[in-house]
Structures are given as C-alpha cells and as structure tokens.
Scaffold this motif. Structure first.
Motif, PDB file in Angstrom:
ATOM      1  N   THR A   1       0.820  -1.211   0.000  1.00 47.59           N
ATOM      2  CA  THR A   1       0.000   0.000   0.000  1.00 47.59           C
ATOM      3  C   THR A   1       0.857   1.265   0.000  1.00 47.59           C
ATOM      4  O   THR A   1       0.592   2.174  -0.793  1.00 47.59           O
ATOM      5  CB  THR A   1      -0.980  -0.012   1.193  1.00 47.59           C
ATOM      6  OG1 THR A   1      -1.822  -1.156   1.060  1.00 47.59           O
ATOM      7  CG2 THR A   1      -1.815   1.251   1.235  1.00 47.59           C
ATOM      8  N   PRO A   2       1.905   1.352   0.849  1.00 51.89           N
ATOM      9  CA  PRO A   2       2.731   2.570   0.790  1.00 51.89           C
ATOM     10  C   PRO A   2       3.365   2.800  -0.586  1.00 51.89           C
ATOM     11  O   PRO A   2       3.450   3.928  -1.068  1.00 51.89           O
ATOM     12  CB  PRO A   2       3.809   2.334   1.850  1.00 51.89           C
ATOM     13  CG  PRO A   2       3.201   1.355   2.798  1.00 51.89           C
ATOM     14  CD  PRO A   2       2.315   0.488   1.956  1.00 51.89           C
ATOM     15  N   MET A   3       3.761   1.723  -1.259  1.00 51.79           N
ATOM     16  CA  MET A   3       4.360   1.871  -2.584  1.00 51.79           C
ATOM     17  C   MET A   3       3.299   2.309  -3.603  1.00 51.79           C
ATOM     18  O   MET A   3       3.567   3.152  -4.458  1.00 51.79           O
ATOM     19  CB  MET A   3       5.007   0.561  -3.021  1.00 51.79           C
ATOM     20  CG  MET A   3       5.759   0.670  -4.319  1.00 51.79           C
ATOM     21  SD  MET A   3       7.119   1.858  -4.288  1.00 51.79           S
ATOM     22  CE  MET A   3       8.280   1.009  -3.254  1.00 51.79           C
ATOM     23  N   LEU A   4       2.089   1.746  -3.507  1.00 51.46           N
ATOM     24  CA  LEU A   4       1.007   2.170  -4.411  1.00 51.46           C
ATOM     25  C   LEU A   4       0.670   3.647  -4.195  1.00 51.46           C
ATOM     26  O   LEU A   4       0.449   4.381  -5.158  1.00 51.46           O
ATOM     27  CB  LEU A   4      -0.245   1.312  -4.200  1.00 51.46           C
ATOM     28  CG  LEU A   4      -0.165  -0.135  -4.674  1.00 51.46           C
ATOM     29  CD1 LEU A   4      -1.386  -0.911  -4.203  1.00 51.46           C
ATOM     30  CD2 LEU A   4      -0.031  -0.211  -6.183  1.00 51.46           C
ATOM     31  N   LEU A   5       0.656   4.074  -2.935  1.00 52.68           N
ATOM     32  CA  LEU A   5       0.385   5.483  -2.638  1.00 52.68           C
ATOM     33  C   LEU A   5       1.469   6.374  -3.245  1.00 52.68           C
ATOM     34  O   LEU A   5       1.170   7.391  -3.875  1.00 52.68           O
ATOM     35  CB  LEU A   5       0.319   5.718  -1.125  1.00 52.68           C
ATOM     36  CG  LEU A   5      -0.971   5.318  -0.432  1.00 52.68           C
ATOM     37  CD1 LEU A   5      -0.818   5.371   1.077  1.00 52.68           C
ATOM     38  CD2 LEU A   5      -2.113   6.215  -0.879  1.00 52.68           C
ATOM     39  N   ALA A   6       2.718   5.970  -3.079  1.00 53.98           N
ATOM     40  CA  ALA A   6       3.818   6.780  -3.611  1.00 53.98           C
ATOM     41  C   ALA A   6       3.781   6.820  -5.131  1.00 53.98           C
ATOM     42  O   ALA A   6       3.959   7.876  -5.747  1.00 53.98           O
ATOM     43  CB  ALA A   6       5.159   6.217  -3.126  1.00 53.98           C
ATOM     44  N   ARG A   7       3.547   5.687  -5.736  1.00 54.44           N
ATOM     45  CA  ARG A   7       3.554   5.616  -7.198  1.00 54.44           C
ATOM     46  C   ARG A   7       2.377   6.389  -7.808  1.00 54.44           C
ATOM     47  O   ARG A   7       2.513   7.004  -8.845  1.00 54.44           O
ATOM     48  CB  ARG A   7       3.502   4.159  -7.623  1.00 54.44           C
ATOM     49  CG  ARG A   7       3.636   3.974  -9.088  1.00 54.44           C
ATOM     50  CD  ARG A   7       4.549   2.842  -9.441  1.00 54.44           C
ATOM     51  NE  ARG A   7       4.690   2.806 -10.886  1.00 54.44           N
ATOM     52  CZ  ARG A   7       4.428   1.740 -11.615  1.00 54.44           C
ATOM     53  NH1 ARG A   7       4.082   0.623 -11.050  1.00 54.44           N
ATOM     54  NH2 ARG A   7       4.564   1.789 -12.904  1.00 54.44           N
ATOM     55  N   SER A   8       1.230   6.341  -7.156  1.00 57.75           N
ATOM     56  CA  SER A   8       0.045   7.030  -7.683  1.00 57.75           C
ATOM     57  C   SER A   8       0.009   8.505  -7.297  1.00 57.75           C
ATOM     58  O   SER A   8      -0.768   9.265  -7.842  1.00 57.75           O
ATOM     59  CB  SER A   8      -1.225   6.351  -7.160  1.00 57.75           C
ATOM     60  OG  SER A   8      -1.339   6.538  -5.767  1.00 57.75           O
ATOM     61  N   ARG A   9       0.835   8.864  -6.318  1.00 61.36           N
ATOM     62  CA  ARG A   9       0.858  10.220  -5.759  1.00 61.36           C
ATOM     63  C   ARG A   9      -0.447  10.582  -5.083  1.00 61.36           C
ATOM     64  O   ARG A   9      -0.856  11.740  -5.046  1.00 61.36           O
ATOM     65  CB  ARG A   9       1.231  11.246  -6.824  1.00 61.36           C
ATOM     66  CG  ARG A   9       2.617  11.051  -7.360  1.00 61.36           C
ATOM     67  CD  ARG A   9       3.002  12.168  -8.278  1.00 61.36           C
ATOM     68  NE  ARG A   9       4.305  11.886  -8.861  1.00 61.36           N
ATOM     69  CZ  ARG A   9       4.686  12.335 -10.022  1.00 61.36           C
ATOM     70  NH1 ARG A   9       3.875  13.087 -10.732  1.00 61.36           N
ATOM     71  NH2 ARG A   9       5.868  12.045 -10.489  1.00 61.36           N
ATOM     72  N   HIS A  10      -1.142   9.570  -4.567  1.00 61.63           N
ATOM     73  CA  HIS A  10      -2.343   9.821  -3.779  1.00 61.63           C
ATOM     74  C   HIS A  10      -1.932   9.985  -2.324  1.00 61.63           C
ATOM     75  O   HIS A  10      -0.953   9.397  -1.873  1.00 61.63           O
ATOM     76  CB  HIS A  10      -3.330   8.640  -3.888  1.00 61.63           C
ATOM     77  CG  HIS A  10      -4.027   8.577  -5.203  1.00 61.63           C
ATOM     78  ND1 HIS A  10      -3.935   7.498  -6.037  1.00 61.63           N
ATOM     79  CD2 HIS A  10      -4.844   9.463  -5.824  1.00 61.63           C
ATOM     80  CE1 HIS A  10      -4.643   7.716  -7.126  1.00 61.63           C
ATOM     81  NE2 HIS A  10      -5.208   8.898  -7.021  1.00 61.63           N
TER      82      HIS A  10
END
Length: 141
Positions: A100-109
């Motif tokens: 989840t932290p990586m998805l947040l960083a990659r999506s910039r959400h």
C-alpha cells in the motif's frame, strides 16, 4: 522520475541529443509569452499539454482498443485515456502484491481510500493469493 527498462531504452531516441527543455513538444512554435521553461531552446516549440497528449493517445489507441472494428469506423470509436493507462498500471501492481505505501507513492495519492478504485484484484490474482497461503501447498514445497 522512474522508468522501466523498455522506456529507458527508448528515451535516447526521443531526447535526440537535447540536453534541456521539455521532452514532449507541440507541432508548432510556442506563442509569444510562453514561459521559457515551457519552450524547447533548440526548436522553439512549446511543451505538449496534458490535454493534447490525452487527445493524441486516445486517437492512436482507437483501433487497438476495438480490434474487430474496421479503419473506416475510426471516427466513431473510443480509445484509451491516459488516466485509464495509469489506472491499469496501478491495478496490475496491486494484483502483483505491491504494498500500500508503494502504491500510494507511485500514484501520488495521499489517502488509502483513493486507492480503492485501483486495488480490485481479478479472479486469477485472488486464486494465486489463496494458493500461496495454502498450508498444504507450503508443505509440498
């Protein structure tokens, strides 16, 4: 920015020995008053807007999106959008178990709630996840 290897291999052709200025350019010279950072110092062309990039991408994906259509129908077809492309990449990452932290960083959400639309694993990824956690399967390894 981070690039996967396929993109990184294509970048030298796109950059074409330029050392500064925007990467994606319009077809014509920048109008007077365009900020200097938005103008290619080599060609004088302006930075391509996101809206125009989206139009070009959508136009050029109409036939791949609709493989059974004939080229004569191209004006009536819809192609992919840049947002959908981004959505697809995040969905595949989520299915592959990206944190989840990586998805947040990659999506910039900023919010986990905003990831809900992307993290909708398909049947195959759920089956793979269940199989990987199966104690009987772990004992057979």
């Amino acid at each position: 920015m981070h690039w996967q290897s396929g993109t990184a291999q294509l970048l030298p052709r796109l950059i074409a020995r330029r050392t500064r200025g925007p990467l994606f350019l319009t077809d014509r010279k920048a109008p007077a008053g365009t900020p200097t950072l938005d103008v290619c110092p080599e060609t004088g062309r302006a930075r391509l807007s996101y809206r125009r990039a989206e139009e070009i991408f959508e136009e050029n994906t109409r036939l791949p999106t609709n493989p059974l259509a004939s080229p004569g129908d191209i004006e009536d077809l819809d192609g992919w959008t840049l947002h959908r492309l981004r959505h697809s990449a995040l969905t595949h990452d989520a299915e592959d178990g990206t944190s989840t932290p990586m998805l947040l960083a990659r999506s910039r959400h900023a919010s986990v709630r905003s990831l809900e639309r992307y993290a909708r694993p398909g049947v195959d990824s759920i089956a793979r996840h269940v199989a990987e956690g199966d104690p009987a399967a772990r004992r057979r390894r």
